[in-house]
Design a protein around this motif. Structure first.
Motif, PDB file in Angstrom:
ATOM      1  N   LEU A 121      32.747  28.558  50.952  1.00 45.77           N
ATOM      2  CA  LEU A 121      34.103  28.105  50.677  1.00 45.77           C
ATOM      3  C   LEU A 121      35.008  28.528  51.823  1.00 45.77           C
ATOM      4  CD1 LEU A 121      34.170  29.046  46.897  1.00 45.77           C
ATOM      5  CD2 LEU A 121      33.442  26.910  47.963  1.00 45.77           C
ATOM      6  N   ASN A 122      36.177  27.885  51.931  1.00 48.06           N
ATOM      7  CA  ASN A 122      37.050  28.154  53.074  1.00 48.06           C
ATOM      8  C   ASN A 122      37.732  29.517  52.941  1.00 48.06           C
ATOM      9  OD1 ASN A 122      39.645  27.814  51.688  1.00 48.06           O
ATOM     10  ND2 ASN A 122      39.197  25.625  51.701  1.00 48.06           N
ATOM     11  N   ASP A 123      38.079  30.079  54.082  1.00 45.67           N
ATOM     12  CA  ASP A 123      38.669  31.415  54.134  1.00 45.67           C
ATOM     13  C   ASP A 123      40.026  31.488  53.440  1.00 45.67           C
ATOM     14  OD1 ASP A 123      36.445  32.316  55.476  1.00 45.67           O
ATOM     15  OD2 ASP A 123      37.425  32.470  57.429  1.00 45.67           O
ATOM     16  N   ALA A 124      40.796  30.404  53.445  1.00 39.47           N
ATOM     17  CA  ALA A 124      42.110  30.411  52.785  1.00 39.47           C
ATOM     18  C   ALA A 124      41.954  30.677  51.288  1.00 39.47           C
ATOM     19  CB  ALA A 124      42.836  29.096  53.030  1.00 39.47           C
ATOM     20  N   PHE A 125      40.927  30.119  50.676  1.00 41.56           N
ATOM     21  CA  PHE A 125      40.664  30.372  49.266  1.00 41.56           C
ATOM     22  C   PHE A 125      40.307  31.844  49.056  1.00 41.56           C
ATOM     23  CE2 PHE A 125      37.383  30.627  45.903  1.00 41.56           C
ATOM     24  CZ  PHE A 125      38.210  30.415  44.812  1.00 41.56           C
ATOM     25  N   GLY A 126      39.442  32.382  49.897  1.00 43.26           N
ATOM     26  CA  GLY A 126      39.073  33.792  49.797  1.00 43.26           C
ATOM     27  C   GLY A 126      40.271  34.708  49.963  1.00 43.26           C
ATOM     28  N   GLN A 127      41.157  34.372  50.899  1.00 45.04           N
ATOM     29  CA  GLN A 127      42.354  35.185  51.112  1.00 45.04           C
ATOM     30  C   GLN A 127      43.274  35.124  49.896  1.00 45.04           C
ATOM     31  OE1 GLN A 127      42.401  37.135  53.869  1.00 45.04           O
ATOM     32  NE2 GLN A 127      44.170  38.137  52.959  1.00 45.04           N
ATOM     33  N   LYS A 128      43.360  33.968  49.261  1.00 45.35           N
ATOM     34  CA  LYS A 128      44.155  33.834  48.027  1.00 45.35           C
ATOM     35  C   LYS A 128      43.642  34.795  46.964  1.00 45.35           C
ATOM     36  CE  LYS A 128      44.788  30.685  44.184  1.00 45.35           C
ATOM     37  NZ  LYS A 128      44.491  29.388  43.618  1.00 45.35           N
ATOM     38  N   LEU A 129      42.324  34.910  46.831  1.00 38.70           N
ATOM     39  CA  LEU A 129      41.756  35.838  45.858  1.00 38.70           C
ATOM     40  C   LEU A 129      42.079  37.285  46.209  1.00 38.70           C
ATOM     41  CD1 LEU A 129      38.239  34.222  45.277  1.00 38.70           C
ATOM     42  CD2 LEU A 129      40.311  33.941  43.905  1.00 38.70           C
ATOM     43  N   LEU A 130      42.038  37.616  47.493  1.00 43.49           N
ATOM     44  CA  LEU A 130      42.330  38.983  47.924  1.00 43.49           C
ATOM     45  C   LEU A 130      43.788  39.360  47.704  1.00 43.49           C
ATOM     46  CD1 LEU A 130      40.317  39.193  51.258  1.00 43.49           C
ATOM     47  CD2 LEU A 130      39.819  40.376  49.112  1.00 43.49           C
ATOM     48  N   GLU A 131      44.681  38.398  47.815  1.00 44.12           N
ATOM     49  CA  GLU A 131      46.116  38.667  47.718  1.00 44.12           C
ATOM     50  C   GLU A 131      46.660  38.496  46.296  1.00 44.12           C
ATOM     51  OE1 GLU A 131      47.721  36.031  50.677  1.00 44.12           O
ATOM     52  OE2 GLU A 131      46.995  37.280  52.324  1.00 44.12           O
ATOM     53  N   ALA A 132      45.797  38.328  45.324  1.00 43.17           N
ATOM     54  CA  ALA A 132      46.225  38.027  43.962  1.00 43.17           C
ATOM     55  C   ALA A 132      46.949  39.176  43.274  1.00 43.17           C
ATOM     56  CB  ALA A 132      45.022  37.611  43.122  1.00 43.17           C
ATOM     57  N   GLY A 133      46.747  40.373  43.678  1.00 46.89           N
ATOM     58  CA  GLY A 133      47.365  41.516  43.008  1.00 46.89           C
ATOM     59  C   GLY A 133      46.363  42.214  42.105  1.00 46.89           C
ATOM     60  N   THR A 134      46.461  43.513  42.011  1.00 42.67           N
ATOM     61  CA  THR A 134      45.471  44.293  41.264  1.00 42.67           C
ATOM     62  C   THR A 134      45.464  43.977  39.780  1.00 42.67           C
ATOM     63  OG1 THR A 134      47.040  46.117  41.073  1.00 42.67           O
ATOM     64  CG2 THR A 134      45.487  46.206  42.924  1.00 42.67           C
ATOM     65  N   GLU A 135      46.595  43.548  39.200  1.00 47.58           N
ATOM     66  CA  GLU A 135      46.638  43.238  37.766  1.00 47.58           C
ATOM     67  C   GLU A 135      45.723  42.069  37.403  1.00 47.58           C
ATOM     68  OE1 GLU A 135      49.629  40.713  39.773  1.00 47.58           O
ATOM     69  OE2 GLU A 135      49.222  42.849  39.853  1.00 47.58           O
ATOM     70  N   VAL A 136      45.465  41.179  38.344  1.00 51.10           N
ATOM     71  CA  VAL A 136      44.559  40.051  38.096  1.00 51.10           C
ATOM     72  C   VAL A 136      43.149  40.553  37.827  1.00 51.10           C
ATOM     73  CG1 VAL A 136      43.418  38.099  39.258  1.00 51.10           C
ATOM     74  CG2 VAL A 136      45.897  38.353  39.359  1.00 51.10           C
ATOM     75  N   TYR A 137      42.782  41.678  38.422  1.00 53.31           N
ATOM     76  CA  TYR A 137      41.422  42.200  38.323  1.00 53.31           C
ATOM     77  C   TYR A 137      41.276  43.298  37.273  1.00 53.31           C
ATOM     78  CZ  TYR A 137      40.965  39.448  42.511  1.00 53.31           C
ATOM     79  OH  TYR A 137      40.969  38.402  43.392  1.00 53.31           O
ATOM     80  N   ASP A 138      42.290  43.463  36.402  1.00 56.89           N
ATOM     81  CA  ASP A 138      42.228  44.481  35.346  1.00 56.89           C
ATOM     82  C   ASP A 138      41.202  44.135  34.272  1.00 56.89           C
ATOM     83  OD1 ASP A 138      44.130  46.056  36.553  1.00 56.89           O
ATOM     84  OD2 ASP A 138      45.782  45.368  35.282  1.00 56.89           O
ATOM     85  N   SER A 139      41.034  42.837  33.978  1.00 62.75           N
ATOM     86  CA  SER A 139      40.113  42.417  32.913  1.00 62.75           C
ATOM     87  C   SER A 139      39.683  40.973  33.172  1.00 62.75           C
ATOM     88  CB  SER A 139      40.799  42.504  31.548  1.00 62.75           C
ATOM     89  OG  SER A 139      41.828  41.534  31.473  1.00 62.75           O
ATOM     90  N   ASN A 140      38.628  40.561  32.482  1.00 61.66           N
ATOM     91  CA  ASN A 140      38.189  39.166  32.600  1.00 61.66           C
ATOM     92  C   ASN A 140      39.241  38.209  32.056  1.00 61.66           C
ATOM     93  OD1 ASN A 140      35.566  38.953  33.893  1.00 61.66           O
ATOM     94  ND2 ASN A 140      34.876  40.286  32.237  1.00 61.66           N
ATOM     95  N   GLU A 141      39.987  38.626  31.069  1.00 58.08           N
ATOM     96  CA  GLU A 141      41.043  37.779  30.519  1.00 58.08           C
ATOM     97  C   GLU A 141      42.134  37.515  31.566  1.00 58.08           C
ATOM     98  OE1 GLU A 141      44.324  37.614  26.921  1.00 58.08           O
ATOM     99  OE2 GLU A 141      42.799  39.175  26.901  1.00 58.08           O
TER     100      GLU A 141
END
Length: 183
Positions: A121-141
């Motif tokens: 997948l393109n790097d812009a998509f990967g960067q979007k995931l990295l910049e999402a903020g830690t609260e996005v990764y708190d839970s699967n929900e």
């Protein structure tokens, strides 16, 4: 479902058929922190084959789109249901086409990898995931509220033939993100 079909085939009586699927992803662990100033190195889908194949297999142009809405676990979806998705194809155009062959072992440097469809997948998509903020990764929900899933299918217009079974349930199919940070 535990198995999906990916590819396109020609039947002499019925014409061309295209098979793709939609899927959501779960986090490998909660509370992910990418550190200070994370930068994407690569992001790809590793789709493990079931071993099933149909027709004469060849490389195909695969399209991947982010879903607009979440899938509902307790809902029933039929094969003719059209899922709304974003318009940007997330596949890295420099790394197309994708070989679809459950008998082909992949080699990366000195490593041998089990047969799989690997879609970069393109790097812009990967960067979007990295910049999402830690609260996005708190839970699967919270993750699925941010990232609703992917629509994955071959391009109906860009050639290639054959279809393969993809294992969706065992945990051997995944999306992997490689990155570095200031540390």
């Amino acid at each position: 479902l535990s198995t999906a079909v990916l590819g396109r085939m020609y039947h002499p009586d019925f014409g061309w058929h295209t098979a793709g699927f939609v899927t959501q992803f779960r986090l490998s662990a909660p509370d992910i922190d990418f550190g200070s100033n994370p930068q994407v190195d690569s992001v790809y889908l590793s789709l493990r084959y079931t071993g099933d194949s149909y027709g004469q297999l060849s490389s195909q142009t695969i399209e991947v789109y982010e879903l607009e809405d979440s899938l509902q676990y307790d809902s029933t979806y039929y094969s003719n249901h059209a899922f709304a998705h974003m318009v940007e194809d997330l596949v890295d155009a420099m790394l197309q086409t994708v070989p679809l062959d459950p008998n082909e072992v992949l080699y990366f440097g000195n490593d041998t990898v089990s047969p799989q469809a690997r879609i970069y997948l393109n790097d812009a998509f990967g960067q979007k995931l990295l910049e999402a903020g830690t609260e996005v990764y708190d839970s699967n929900e919270s993750w699925n509220n941010f990232f609703r899933g992917l629509h994955i299918a071959p391009s109906p217009m860009l050639g290639g033939e054959g279809a393969v079974g993809i294992d969706l349930i065992s945990g051997l199919s995944y999306m992997r993100l490689h990155y570095h940070n200031d540390e």
